[in-house]
Design an enzyme around this catalytic site. Structure first.
Site, PDB file in Angstrom:
ATOM      1  N   TYR A   1     -28.647  37.579 -17.667  1.00 27.60           N
ATOM      2  CA  TYR A   1     -27.398  37.791 -18.428  1.00 27.60           C
ATOM      3  C   TYR A   1     -26.561  38.885 -17.759  1.00 27.60           C
ATOM      4  O   TYR A   1     -25.355  38.721 -17.553  1.00 27.60           O
ATOM      5  CB  TYR A   1     -27.733  38.176 -19.883  1.00 27.60           C
ATOM      6  CG  TYR A   1     -26.508  38.393 -20.754  1.00 27.60           C
ATOM      7  CD1 TYR A   1     -25.848  37.312 -21.339  1.00 27.60           C
ATOM      8  CD2 TYR A   1     -26.000  39.674 -20.997  1.00 27.60           C
ATOM      9  CE1 TYR A   1     -24.719  37.497 -22.138  1.00 27.60           C
ATOM     10  CE2 TYR A   1     -24.875  39.873 -21.792  1.00 27.60           C
ATOM     11  CZ  TYR A   1     -24.246  38.784 -22.368  1.00 27.60           C
ATOM     12  OH  TYR A   1     -23.133  38.970 -23.154  1.00 27.60           O
TER      13      TYR A   1
ATOM     14  N   LYS B   1     -22.708  38.513 -16.074  1.00 28.82           N
ATOM     15  CA  LYS B   1     -21.533  39.279 -16.510  1.00 28.82           C
ATOM     16  C   LYS B   1     -20.984  40.141 -15.366  1.00 28.82           C
ATOM     17  O   LYS B   1     -19.776  40.344 -15.250  1.00 28.82           O
ATOM     18  CB  LYS B   1     -21.894  40.133 -17.731  1.00 28.82           C
ATOM     19  CG  LYS B   1     -22.182  39.288 -18.980  1.00 28.82           C
ATOM     20  CD  LYS B   1     -20.969  38.465 -19.382  1.00 28.82           C
ATOM     21  CE  LYS B   1     -21.157  37.697 -20.663  1.00 28.82           C
ATOM     22  NZ  LYS B   1     -19.953  36.984 -21.115  1.00 28.82           N
TER      23      LYS B   1
END
Ligand SMILES: NC(=O)c1ccc[n+]([C@@H]2O[C@H](COP(=O)([O-])OP(=O)(O)OC[C@H]3O[C@@H](n4cnc5c(N)ncnc54)[C@H](O)[C@@H]3O)[C@@H](O)[C@H]2O)c1
Length: 267
Positions: free
Chosen positions: A172, A176
């Site tokens: 994750y 990002k």
């Protein structure tokens, strides 16, 4: 309530706009800021209708263009933004909110390729596809008369976890971080065309993503405590930053990653 100091009179498009999360708050923030042509998309058609109704409650005169689909699907993304442009003849503000926390709290050796690919297909590939389609359409238009220098403004939703890392979230965090640097590169490439590309990096925000089960809330507790403000943010608090970056009030802000995290990343 999300609003901006500037009237946003152009055409807005928001992904991940269904439900009660950041995208839905951004869509309603546009309606409160005088925007009367709003396009929304999400993978969930029911939640998208709920956002449409919420927009019309704010201003029944808003023209809402709505289509559900998957931001990881190139065909859908291209056709959605082309139809927004055909329908409204412009695309001034584009906000990419669709994203998942999939695979969160899974360390590298426990993560399957399917989990990794799904996360990146939606978070990074999806944002990349949306930016490409938005840029292509924005390049077709002249700036709005009231913002002589701005041909278009794109805002990507990254995360505080694109700037700092945390345990159990390698994939994750990387998805990002990729969005933040894609934002910077697109900003460099399209500055001379009058298009600004920025991103917002939210901290822990009270949305279905972070509040859907007691386990998720519990897992996020340490992150909330790291932030000096020691609370979850509200979707409207992120939406306000997004609206600022869309507006000509931020006319000299380019390629920026605006942190909205209650101080998490400074602590
Ligand atoms: N909530 C937080 O604490 C937080 C923190 C940092 C960053 N973010 C980011 O903010 C964005 C919005 O998250 P949120 O908290 O509002 O969550 P949310 O789950 O409420 O909203 C995400 C929306 O994206 C949609 N979506 C998911 N997969 C999709 C796909 N493949 N195609 C199209 N739409 C899809 C969902 O249906 C949902 O409506 C995400 O990118 C998320 O990573 C959230």
């Amino acid at each position: 309530m999300a609003s901006t100091m500037d009237q946003l009179t152009g055409v807005a498009a928001i992904t991940g706009a269904g439900g009660t999360g950041i995208g839905a708050a951004v869509a309603q923030g546009f309606a409160r800021s005088g925007c009367t042509r709003i396009a929304i998309t999400d993978i969930n058609p029911d939640s998208l209708n709920a956002t449409k109704n919420a927009i019309l409650k704010i201003n029944p005169d808003v023209e809402v263009f709505l289509k559900h689909g998957d931001v990881a699907d190139e065909g859908f993304v291209d056709s959605f933004f082309d139809s927004v442009f055909e329908n409204f003849s412009r695309l001034d503000y584009a906000v990419n909110c669709a994203g998942i926390l999939g695979g969160d709290m899974i360390k590298a050796v426990e993560m399957t390729m399917d989990q990794f690919d799904r996360l990146n297909n939606i978070n990074y590939r999806g944002s990349w596809l949306c930016c490409r389609a938005q840029l292509r359409n924005m390049l077709k238009q002249e700036p709005l008369p009231e913002s002589a220098v701005q041909r278009g403004s794109i805002v990507n939703i990254a995360s505080q976890l694109g700037i700092v890392a945390r345990p159990g979230a390698a994939a994750y965090c990387a998805s990002k971080a990729a969005i933040i640097n894609m934002t910077r590169s697109n900003a460099i490439d399209y500055s001379d065309k009058g298009i600004r590309v920025n991103c917002v990096c939210p901290g822990v925000i009270e949305t279905p993503m972070t509040s859907s089960t007691p386990e998720i809330v519990e897992a996020l507790r340490p992150a909330i405590d790291i932030a000096p403000m020691k609370r979850m943010g509200k979707p409207d608090e992120v939406a306000n930053a997004v609206l600022f970056l869309c507006s000509s009030k931020s006319s000299f802000v380019q390629g920026h990653a605006l942190v909205v995290d209650g101080g998490y990343t400074i602590n």
